[in-house]
Design a protein around this motif. Structure first.
Motif, PDB file in Angstrom:
ATOM      1  N   GLU A  22       1.867   0.162  -7.085  1.00  0.00           N
ATOM      2  CA  GLU A  22      -0.070   0.821  -7.363  1.00  0.00           C
ATOM      3  C   GLU A  22       0.030   0.672  -6.003  1.00  0.00           C
ATOM      4  OE1 GLU A  22      -1.326   1.729  -9.889  1.00  0.00           O
ATOM      5  OE2 GLU A  22       0.450   0.879 -11.422  1.00  0.00           O
ATOM      6  N   PHE A  23      -0.022  -0.574  -5.405  1.00  0.00           N
ATOM      7  CA  PHE A  23      -0.523   0.014  -4.171  1.00  0.00           C
ATOM      8  C   PHE A  23      -0.378   0.652  -3.104  1.00  0.00           C
ATOM      9  CE2 PHE A  23      -1.306  -4.328  -3.969  1.00  0.00           C
ATOM     10  CZ  PHE A  23      -2.165  -5.294  -4.621  1.00  0.00           C
ATOM     11  N   ALA A  24       1.131   1.482  -3.039  1.00  0.00           N
ATOM     12  CA  ALA A  24       1.232   2.869  -2.749  1.00  0.00           C
ATOM     13  C   ALA A  24       0.451   4.328  -2.375  1.00  0.00           C
ATOM     14  CB  ALA A  24       3.063   3.013  -2.324  1.00  0.00           C
ATOM     15  N   ARG A  95      10.581   5.320  -0.069  1.00  0.00           N
ATOM     16  CA  ARG A  95       9.285   6.136  -0.539  1.00  0.00           C
ATOM     17  C   ARG A  95       8.226   4.585  -0.195  1.00  0.00           C
ATOM     18  NH1 ARG A  95       5.235   9.113  -2.475  1.00  0.00           N
ATOM     19  NH2 ARG A  95       4.709  11.587  -1.223  1.00  0.00           N
ATOM     20  N   THR A  96       8.139   4.446  -0.981  1.00  0.00           N
ATOM     21  CA  THR A  96       7.102   3.144  -0.896  1.00  0.00           C
ATOM     22  C   THR A  96       6.848   2.932   0.733  1.00  0.00           C
ATOM     23  OG1 THR A  96       8.224   0.895  -2.410  1.00  0.00           O
ATOM     24  CG2 THR A  96       7.084   3.151  -3.531  1.00  0.00           C
ATOM     25  N   VAL A  97       7.652   2.522   1.172  1.00  0.00           N
ATOM     26  CA  VAL A  97       7.977   1.496   2.229  1.00  0.00           C
ATOM     27  C   VAL A  97       6.722   1.743   2.931  1.00  0.00           C
ATOM     28  CG1 VAL A  97       9.202   0.588   4.301  1.00  0.00           C
ATOM     29  CG2 VAL A  97      10.132   0.449   2.186  1.00  0.00           C
ATOM     30  N   GLY A  98       7.286   3.717   3.242  1.00  0.00           N
ATOM     31  CA  GLY A  98       5.608   3.978   4.325  1.00  0.00           C
ATOM     32  C   GLY A  98       4.205   4.213   3.800  1.00  0.00           C
ATOM     33  N   LEU A  99       4.579   4.544   2.421  1.00  0.00           N
ATOM     34  CA  LEU A  99       3.627   4.190   1.520  1.00  0.00           C
ATOM     35  C   LEU A  99       2.934   2.891   2.122  1.00  0.00           C
ATOM     36  CD1 LEU A  99       4.048   6.904  -1.178  1.00  0.00           C
ATOM     37  CD2 LEU A  99       2.783   7.161   0.863  1.00  0.00           C
ATOM     38  N   VAL A 100       2.995   2.126   1.228  1.00  0.00           N
ATOM     39  CA  VAL A 100       2.187   0.889   1.948  1.00  0.00           C
ATOM     40  C   VAL A 100       2.380   0.430   3.336  1.00  0.00           C
ATOM     41  CG1 VAL A 100       2.868  -1.741   1.570  1.00  0.00           C
ATOM     42  CG2 VAL A 100       3.489  -0.107  -0.269  1.00  0.00           C
ATOM     43  N   VAL A 101       3.089   0.855   4.257  1.00  0.00           N
ATOM     44  CA  VAL A 101       2.845   0.575   5.458  1.00  0.00           C
ATOM     45  C   VAL A 101       1.176   1.616   5.807  1.00  0.00           C
ATOM     46  CG1 VAL A 101       3.397   0.364   8.016  1.00  0.00           C
ATOM     47  CG2 VAL A 101       4.790  -0.562   6.604  1.00  0.00           C
TER      48      VAL A 101
END
Length: 180
Positions: A22-24, A95-101
């Motif tokens: 969700e946060f991503a 993919r969510t790692v970069g989006l979350v950062v």
């Protein structure tokens, strides 16, 4: 909403995975705890009970993303090129790692988020220098090219392979400048 009895660690991991998803997509400001709860199959009050606040949950997710980046770096050969390849591989797998950062940086108007993300960002700089022996300019160049990779992955740009080649070229230039 009926909650299945699961061990606390399993429930917590499920909530964190739901929160990451969700946060991503919608960040700290745009994410509702009810959406996380629905995705995790748990009640909204239970999330508050476990994590305290949406901001605290968000920061746990952001910290987990930085932890995965640092783990990728730790598992790579101790060169900037190898760390870069490990990072790109992580972005491709998760993919969510970069989006979350990116969402962490975007939420930096919030004092608590800014301080936490600043510490993690500086910690990442220190880890890169420690692992590779790179100087400050090389580390900043590495991080700048990493940001290009992060944005390319987030936008699913068709020329991402060109960005990888460009990043390697820039890192080579930074290394060559260091030798003079």
């Amino acid at each position: 909403m009926s909650e299945t009895r699961l061990p606390a660690a399993v429930r917590r991991a499920g909530i964190l995975a739901a929160a990451e998803a969700e946060f991503a997509v919608t960040g700290l400001a745009g994410t509702r705890l009810e959406a996380i709860a629905a995705r995790a199959g748990i009640s909204h009050p239970r999330i508050v009970q476990m994590f305290g606040s949406k901001q605290k949950l968000f920061l746990e997710v952001v910290h987990a993303a930085f932890d995965r980046i640092e783990a990728a770096f730790e598992g790579a050969e101790p060169t900037l090129g190898a760390l870069g390849s490990a990072y790109v591989g992580l972005l491709q797998r998760e993919r969510t790692v970069g989006l979350v950062v990116l969402q962490g940086y975007a939420a930096a108007a919030d004092d608590g988020v800014r301080e936490a993300v600043r510490r993690r960002h500086l910690g990442l700089l220190d880890a890169i220098a420690r692992l590779t022996g790179a100087d400050d300019r090389q580390v900043r160049t590495f991080l700048a090219t990493g940001l290009v990779q992060t944005v390319s992955a987030a936008l699913e740009l068709p020329g991402q392979r060109a960005d990888i080649a460009w990043s390697a070229w820039v890192l080579d230039l930074a290394g060559a400048g260091h030798r003079h």
